[in-house]
Write a protein that holds these residues in place. Sequence first.
Motif, PDB file in Angstrom:
ATOM      1  N   ILE A   1     -23.292 -25.222  20.413  1.00 58.98           N
ATOM      2  CA  ILE A   1     -22.817 -25.278  19.027  1.00 58.98           C
ATOM      3  C   ILE A   1     -23.784 -24.532  18.105  1.00 58.98           C
ATOM      4  O   ILE A   1     -23.361 -23.813  17.200  1.00 58.98           O
ATOM      5  CB  ILE A   1     -22.643 -26.746  18.568  1.00 58.98           C
ATOM      6  CG1 ILE A   1     -21.433 -27.365  19.256  1.00 58.98           C
ATOM      7  CG2 ILE A   1     -22.506 -26.841  17.045  1.00 58.98           C
ATOM      8  CD1 ILE A   1     -21.296 -28.860  19.048  1.00 58.98           C
ATOM      9  N   ASN A   2     -25.082 -24.678  18.351  1.00 56.53           N
ATOM     10  CA  ASN A   2     -26.095 -24.095  17.467  1.00 56.53           C
ATOM     11  C   ASN A   2     -26.383 -22.619  17.716  1.00 56.53           C
ATOM     12  O   ASN A   2     -26.613 -21.883  16.764  1.00 56.53           O
ATOM     13  CB  ASN A   2     -27.395 -24.888  17.564  1.00 56.53           C
ATOM     14  CG  ASN A   2     -27.256 -26.267  16.953  1.00 56.53           C
ATOM     15  OD1 ASN A   2     -26.628 -26.432  15.918  1.00 56.53           O
ATOM     16  ND2 ASN A   2     -27.843 -27.261  17.592  1.00 56.53           N
ATOM     17  N   ILE A   3     -26.379 -22.188  18.982  1.00 54.42           N
ATOM     18  CA  ILE A   3     -26.775 -20.794  19.246  1.00 54.42           C
ATOM     19  C   ILE A   3     -25.718 -19.975  19.983  1.00 54.42           C
ATOM     20  O   ILE A   3     -25.921 -18.795  20.251  1.00 54.42           O
ATOM     21  CB  ILE A   3     -28.128 -20.709  19.989  1.00 54.42           C
ATOM     22  CG1 ILE A   3     -28.056 -21.329  21.387  1.00 54.42           C
ATOM     23  CG2 ILE A   3     -29.236 -21.346  19.165  1.00 54.42           C
ATOM     24  CD1 ILE A   3     -29.307 -21.124  22.232  1.00 54.42           C
ATOM     25  N   GLY A   4     -24.602 -20.594  20.352  1.00 54.97           N
ATOM     26  CA  GLY A   4     -23.510 -19.868  20.994  1.00 54.97           C
ATOM     27  C   GLY A   4     -23.864 -19.357  22.375  1.00 54.97           C
ATOM     28  O   GLY A   4     -24.644 -19.964  23.110  1.00 54.97           O
TER      29      GLY A   4
ATOM     30  N   ALA B   1     -25.784 -17.157  23.435  1.00 57.67           N
ATOM     31  CA  ALA B   1     -27.199 -16.883  23.737  1.00 57.67           C
ATOM     32  C   ALA B   1     -27.801 -18.002  24.592  1.00 57.67           C
ATOM     33  O   ALA B   1     -28.788 -17.783  25.290  1.00 57.67           O
ATOM     34  CB  ALA B   1     -27.992 -16.718  22.447  1.00 57.67           C
ATOM     35  N   LEU B   2     -27.176 -19.163  24.569  1.00 59.67           N
ATOM     36  CA  LEU B   2     -27.626 -20.298  25.380  1.00 59.67           C
ATOM     37  C   LEU B   2     -27.753 -19.917  26.845  1.00 59.67           C
ATOM     38  O   LEU B   2     -28.710 -20.300  27.522  1.00 59.67           O
ATOM     39  CB  LEU B   2     -26.636 -21.456  25.234  1.00 59.67           C
ATOM     40  CG  LEU B   2     -26.725 -22.575  26.270  1.00 59.67           C
ATOM     41  CD1 LEU B   2     -27.999 -23.373  26.078  1.00 59.67           C
ATOM     42  CD2 LEU B   2     -25.520 -23.473  26.189  1.00 59.67           C
ATOM     43  N   TRP B   3     -26.809 -19.153  27.350  1.00 61.31           N
ATOM     44  CA  TRP B   3     -26.755 -18.876  28.790  1.00 61.31           C
ATOM     45  C   TRP B   3     -27.909 -18.007  29.257  1.00 61.31           C
ATOM     46  O   TRP B   3     -28.213 -17.971  30.458  1.00 61.31           O
ATOM     47  CB  TRP B   3     -25.399 -18.268  29.157  1.00 61.31           C
ATOM     48  CG  TRP B   3     -24.305 -19.155  28.633  1.00 61.31           C
ATOM     49  CD1 TRP B   3     -23.406 -18.870  27.648  1.00 61.31           C
ATOM     50  CD2 TRP B   3     -24.026 -20.507  29.029  1.00 61.31           C
ATOM     51  NE1 TRP B   3     -22.596 -19.951  27.407  1.00 61.31           N
ATOM     52  CE2 TRP B   3     -22.952 -20.965  28.238  1.00 61.31           C
ATOM     53  CE3 TRP B   3     -24.583 -21.367  29.966  1.00 61.31           C
ATOM     54  CZ2 TRP B   3     -22.427 -22.253  28.362  1.00 61.31           C
ATOM     55  CZ3 TRP B   3     -24.062 -22.644  30.090  1.00 61.31           C
ATOM     56  CH2 TRP B   3     -22.993 -23.071  29.291  1.00 61.31           C
ATOM     57  N   ASP B   4     -28.612 -17.358  28.329  1.00 63.65           N
ATOM     58  CA  ASP B   4     -29.780 -16.552  28.699  1.00 63.65           C
ATOM     59  C   ASP B   4     -30.957 -17.412  29.159  1.00 63.65           C
ATOM     60  O   ASP B   4     -31.864 -16.919  29.812  1.00 63.65           O
ATOM     61  CB  ASP B   4     -30.230 -15.681  27.519  1.00 63.65           C
ATOM     62  CG  ASP B   4     -29.181 -14.650  27.132  1.00 63.65           C
ATOM     63  OD1 ASP B   4     -28.339 -14.296  27.996  1.00 63.65           O
ATOM     64  OD2 ASP B   4     -29.192 -14.209  25.961  1.00 63.65           O
TER      65      ASP B   4
ATOM     66  N   TYR C   1     -23.288 -18.247  32.485  1.00 62.09           N
ATOM     67  CA  TYR C   1     -22.106 -19.017  32.111  1.00 62.09           C
ATOM     68  C   TYR C   1     -21.168 -19.259  33.290  1.00 62.09           C
ATOM     69  O   TYR C   1     -20.784 -20.404  33.552  1.00 62.09           O
ATOM     70  CB  TYR C   1     -21.360 -18.304  30.978  1.00 62.09           C
ATOM     71  CG  TYR C   1     -20.044 -18.939  30.627  1.00 62.09           C
ATOM     72  CD1 TYR C   1     -19.992 -19.988  29.718  1.00 62.09           C
ATOM     73  CD2 TYR C   1     -18.850 -18.508  31.212  1.00 62.09           C
ATOM     74  CE1 TYR C   1     -18.781 -20.597  29.397  1.00 62.09           C
ATOM     75  CE2 TYR C   1     -17.643 -19.115  30.899  1.00 62.09           C
ATOM     76  CZ  TYR C   1     -17.614 -20.159  29.993  1.00 62.09           C
ATOM     77  OH  TYR C   1     -16.424 -20.758  29.686  1.00 62.09           O
ATOM     78  N   ASP C   2     -20.753 -18.217  33.981  1.00 60.94           N
ATOM     79  CA  ASP C   2     -19.771 -18.375  35.061  1.00 60.94           C
ATOM     80  C   ASP C   2     -20.287 -19.291  36.167  1.00 60.94           C
ATOM     81  O   ASP C   2     -19.539 -20.133  36.684  1.00 60.94           O
ATOM     82  CB  ASP C   2     -19.378 -17.018  35.652  1.00 60.94           C
ATOM     83  CG  ASP C   2     -18.548 -16.191  34.681  1.00 60.94           C
ATOM     84  OD1 ASP C   2     -17.841 -16.789  33.836  1.00 60.94           O
ATOM     85  OD2 ASP C   2     -18.608 -14.948  34.775  1.00 60.94           O
ATOM     86  N   GLU C   3     -21.550 -19.130  36.519  1.00 63.82           N
ATOM     87  CA  GLU C   3     -22.131 -19.968  37.564  1.00 63.82           C
ATOM     88  C   GLU C   3     -22.268 -21.415  37.105  1.00 63.82           C
ATOM     89  O   GLU C   3     -21.989 -22.338  37.863  1.00 63.82           O
ATOM     90  CB  GLU C   3     -23.502 -19.427  38.004  1.00 63.82           C
ATOM     91  CG  GLU C   3     -23.426 -18.102  38.721  1.00 63.82           C
ATOM     92  CD  GLU C   3     -23.433 -16.907  37.770  1.00 63.82           C
ATOM     93  OE1 GLU C   3     -23.458 -17.104  36.530  1.00 63.82           O
ATOM     94  OE2 GLU C   3     -23.401 -15.774  38.257  1.00 63.82           O
TER      95      GLU C   3
ATOM     96  N   GLY D   1     -15.227 -29.861  29.541  1.00 64.82           N
ATOM     97  CA  GLY D   1     -14.030 -29.220  28.992  1.00 64.82           C
ATOM     98  C   GLY D   1     -14.314 -28.490  27.696  1.00 64.82           C
ATOM     99  O   GLY D   1     -13.822 -27.365  27.480  1.00 64.82           O
ATOM    100  N   LYS D   2     -15.099 -29.096  26.820  1.00 62.73           N
ATOM    101  CA  LYS D   2     -15.426 -28.462  25.533  1.00 62.73           C
ATOM    102  C   LYS D   2     -16.275 -27.212  25.705  1.00 62.73           C
ATOM    103  O   LYS D   2     -16.054 -26.205  25.045  1.00 62.73           O
ATOM    104  CB  LYS D   2     -16.149 -29.461  24.629  1.00 62.73           C
ATOM    105  CG  LYS D   2     -15.257 -30.556  24.087  1.00 62.73           C
ATOM    106  CD  LYS D   2     -16.078 -31.552  23.283  1.00 62.73           C
ATOM    107  CE  LYS D   2     -15.172 -32.676  22.751  1.00 62.73           C
ATOM    108  NZ  LYS D   2     -15.957 -33.728  22.100  1.00 62.73           N
ATOM    109  N   VAL D   3     -17.269 -27.293  26.590  1.00 63.85           N
ATOM    110  CA  VAL D   3     -18.186 -26.174  26.770  1.00 63.85           C
ATOM    111  C   VAL D   3     -17.532 -25.025  27.533  1.00 63.85           C
ATOM    112  O   VAL D   3     -17.675 -23.857  27.183  1.00 63.85           O
ATOM    113  CB  VAL D   3     -19.486 -26.627  27.489  1.00 63.85           C
ATOM    114  CG1 VAL D   3     -20.340 -25.435  27.892  1.00 63.85           C
ATOM    115  CG2 VAL D   3     -20.268 -27.589  26.597  1.00 63.85           C
TER     116      VAL D   3
END
Length: 182
Positions: free
Chosen positions: A130-133, A135-138, A144-146, A177-179
């Motif tokens: 919610i806060n950083i979009g 960029a979190l996955w970095d 993200y996919d994994e 579900g949300k993420v």
Amino acid sequence: MLQYAIQVALEAHKGQKRKGTSIPYIVHPIEVGIILGQNGAEEEVTIAGILHDTVEDTDLTLEDIERMFGAKIRDYVEGVSEPQKGIPGVTWRDRKEHTIEYIKGANLQVKLISCADKLSNMRSIYNDYINIGDALWDRFNAGYDEQKWYYINLAKSLSSLGRSDYNMYFELCDIIGKVFGV
């Protein structure tokens, strides 16, 4: 024993931070213990939840856990630990596939700890998302996919908790579900 477990975890995780943040790592195992308590877990399960990352992420060993807390708690901690972590040639995907398969046949106590652990992680992921979009996955070795693959399949492995009154399982599925939009 619960207070002692908190002290041991606090000392073991001293100086560690949550991935990509300045949040002290101890917040996570304490939250896992709280989630377990809120879901009616036995004290030994809650203690193991608080200690669940000590063997993977600190100098404590399973033998240390057994000496301090007994064989049952050691068994629970072992049940939620990734035995292949840190072994050369074992990939993130290999470790997560093993976890998913192991959890399918695990006992109720290990499933409860695993569910509370993943719920705590997903709460953090959701708040950070919610806060950083994106960029979190970095922050993660696997993107993200994994992460989506892992959490969806882990929730399926924990699905037997959905046949009981464990609110943490339903919250975990809701946040996944949300993420991940599933």
